[in-house]
Design an enzyme around this catalytic site. Structure first.
Site, short mmCIF file in Angstrom:
data_model
loop_
_atom_site.label_atom_id
_atom_site.label_comp_id
_atom_site.label_asym_id
_atom_site.label_seq_id
_atom_site.Cartn_x
_atom_site.Cartn_y
_atom_site.Cartn_z
CG ASP A 68 -0.25 0.17 2.55
OD1 ASP A 68 0.83 -0.45 2.72
OD2 ASP A 68 -0.76 0.89 3.43
NE ARG A 83 6.73 9.78 13.49
CZ ARG A 83 6.40 8.92 12.52
NH1 ARG A 83 6.69 7.64 12.64
NH2 ARG A 83 5.77 9.34 11.45
CG HIS A 131 -20.84 39.76 13.18
ND1 HIS A 131 -19.90 40.61 13.71
CD2 HIS A 131 -21.21 40.31 11.98
CE1 HIS A 131 -19.71 41.63 12.89
NE2 HIS A 131 -20.50 41.46 11.82
CD GLU A 151 4.20 0.94 7.10
OE1 GLU A 151 4.99 1.22 8.01
OE2 GLU A 151 3.86 1.77 6.23
CG ASP A 160 7.20 4.32 2.33
OD1 ASP A 160 7.01 3.15 2.67
OD2 ASP A 160 6.84 5.29 3.02
N1 BES Z 1 8.91 3.25 5.48
C1 BES Z 1 8.23 3.97 6.50
C2 BES Z 1 8.90 3.91 7.86
C3 BES Z 1 10.22 4.61 7.94
C4 BES Z 1 10.34 5.92 7.51
C5 BES Z 1 11.28 3.99 8.51
C6 BES Z 1 11.56 6.56 7.62
C7 BES Z 1 12.48 4.62 8.62
C8 BES Z 1 12.63 5.92 8.16
C9 BES Z 1 6.83 3.43 6.67
O1 BES Z 1 6.22 3.07 5.48
C10 BES Z 1 5.98 4.52 7.27
O2 BES Z 1 5.88 5.57 6.73
N2 BES Z 1 5.39 4.25 8.41
C11 BES Z 1 4.50 5.15 9.06
C12 BES Z 1 3.79 4.34 10.10
C13 BES Z 1 2.57 4.98 10.68
C14 BES Z 1 1.51 5.25 9.64
C15 BES Z 1 2.02 4.12 11.78
C16 BES Z 1 5.24 6.32 9.70
O3 BES Z 1 6.36 6.16 10.20
O4 BES Z 1 4.69 7.41 9.67
ZN ZN Z 2 5.52 5.07 4.51
#
Ligand code: BES
Ligand code: ZN
Length: 455
Positions: free
Chosen positions: A88, A328, A213, A153, A119
């Protein structure tokens, strides 16, 4: 040159064509209108698996988008690897910012442009090309292979855990292999041993029952947009530290050894910031950019909306304001506990005169593995062999929700061997994948299977 390497070099164009074919399918998991395309993509990948020599391939239904499962178990006595990836992709919008159409893959200057080019279709297809090469040259693979290529994913892998638990016995393996991460530079192969986790929330603030308003009512009632601004401003302090109570309590601190190793990495900090287009770096005091993006937790607004955003001016006091806010996380932060503390902090920051709703969209548990594991060492050798260079051991800032689940449910070591670059524009317009990454990565995958057989 050995026959495998020669085959890989001679078939580059064909492998690239295979990748282009899957990139033409708009498998956008977040948008319900693309559900049929997502399924078509799963069928396409399964069919491709059969073409290259994977004897068993099926599309497995879940409560969400389907999973592609494949297996080839023709190497008795050899280890079994479980390849995980996703077919996806993220939504392509805003479309007007693409130089060429997102689902019409186009080569320019040694790069392939398309949504999913890096990706993760490009990285999954490195493995499928490497397997195709082994089958063509040797009639077999050096290891047994199981494949789980999922379709959710990019929306948090919500239904994958149930699939993994249900299929636990069938998925028995010795190691998980994933190519969905990055490398430090175009010729700096990298092995990733940690990923950040995630808590994704939405904060909704409601004030008056309808837009008012702003002359008639301004000053008499609380404006939800103002209130939301205050909440957001209060979530981080001037030093870039998150003010959610207990946020840092379970953060595993960087050891002196780890910090020293990070300083030695060939990471181009100035170039990284420059490439982003931001006027300069900004982040938590006392940490380098690399530490900030990989080993430290953070909080960001992903989007916000309220009131009048059309052309010109409209004097209005909106009734509603909302923001998508994500955090994060790093080991050993726990997403559910962090969400609860976040919600409490938001309520504490909300002024009287509005009602606040805090929604938990999805989360991911942070991931860390032992870089010294023999399986990781096999990947290290494969990278050194294919790039003629010492690989870097890195942590990364993105999330792959299923990695922690693999660790918990299957209890297996994991190899994160990725080839993305920081300027690949993943999740953004003009996503690309460098052909040096695609072809070099394909070679690394082909060698990895040989090294795993020896591990
Ligand atoms: N490939 C990425 C994860 C990633 C990005 C790993 C940069 C290392 C460096 C993955 O497809 C992704 O984007 N994951 C999402 C997960 C989220 C939707 C739960 C992310 O990290 O935002
Ligand atoms: Zn991604």
């Amino acid at each position: 040159m050995d026959a495998l390497t020669q085959y890989l070099d001679q078939n580059r164009e064909r492998f690239l064509d295979d990748l282009k074919a899957v990139l033409r399918i708009p498998s956008v998991s977040a948008q319900p209108g693309h559900a049929a395309d997502v399924r078509r993509c799963a069928e396409h990948v399964a069919a491709h698996l059969r073409t290259i020599g994977i004897t068993h391939a099926e599309v497995v239904d879940t409560k969400g988008h389907p999973v592609v499962y494949g297996e080839w178990l023709g190497a008795p006595g050899a280890p079994t690897m479980l390849l995980y990836g996703h077919y996806d992709v993220q939504p392509p919008e805003p479309l007007e910012l693409w130089n060429t159409k997102p689902f019409e893959p186009t080569e320019r200057d040694g790069k392939l442009y398309a949504r999913g080019a890096c990706d993760d279709k490009g990285q999954v297809y490195m493995h499928l090309s490497a397997m195709a090469a082994h089958f063509a040259v040797n009639g077999r693979l050096p290891v047994n292979v199981k494949l789980v290529i999922e379709g959710e994913e990019e929306v948090g892998s919500e239904h994958l855990e149930a699939f993994l638990r249900q299929w636990k016995d069938r998925l028995a393996a010795d190691v998980i292999v994933v190519s969905d991460t990055s490398m430090l530079g175009p010729d700096q192969p990298s092995l990733c041993y940690a990923l950040r986790g995630l808590v994704y929330t939405q904060v909704e603030v409601t004030g008056p029952a309808r837009d008012l308003h702003s002359g008639e009512f301004g000053g008499a009632v609380m404006n939800p947009a103002n209130a939301l601004g205050q909440i957001i401003a209060g979530l981080k302090d001037a030093d870039g530290r998150v003010t959610v109570k207990g946020f840092y309590d379970t953060v595993r601190p960087l050891t002196d050894l780890e910090r020293a190793a990070m300083r030695e990495l060939p990471f181009d900090e100035a170039g990284f910031i420059r490439e982003s287009g931001a006027p300069g770096p900004f982040g938590e005091n006392g940490f380098s950019t690399l530490e900030r993006i990989t080993a430290r937790p953070t909080l960001d607004v992903n989007g916000m909306w309220s009131g009048y955003i059309g052309e010109g001016a409209k004097t209005v006091l909106p009734s509603f304001a909302a923001a998508k806010i994500s955090m994060r996380l790093v080991p050993d932060q726990e997403p559910n506990a962090i969400f609860r503390a976040f919600e409490a902090r938001v309520r504490e920051l909300a002024q009287a005169g509005v009602t606040v709703k805090v929604i938990h969209h999805h989360g991911a548990v942070p991931f860390m593995t032992d870089p010294g594991h023999p399986m990781m060492q096999a990947a290290y050798r494969a990278l050194a062999r294919s790039w003629s260079k010492k690989p870097s051991l890195i942590r990364e800032g993105g999330s792959i929700p299923v990695m922690a689940t693999f660790q918990q449910v299957l209890g297996l070591p994991s190899i994160l061997m990725g080839f993305g670059l920081h300027d690949d524009q993943v999740h953004a317009p003009n996503e690309k994948y460098s052909l040096t990454s695609f072809h070099g990565g394909t070679k690394s995958c082909a060698y990895l299977y040989e090294e795993l057989a020896r591990a």
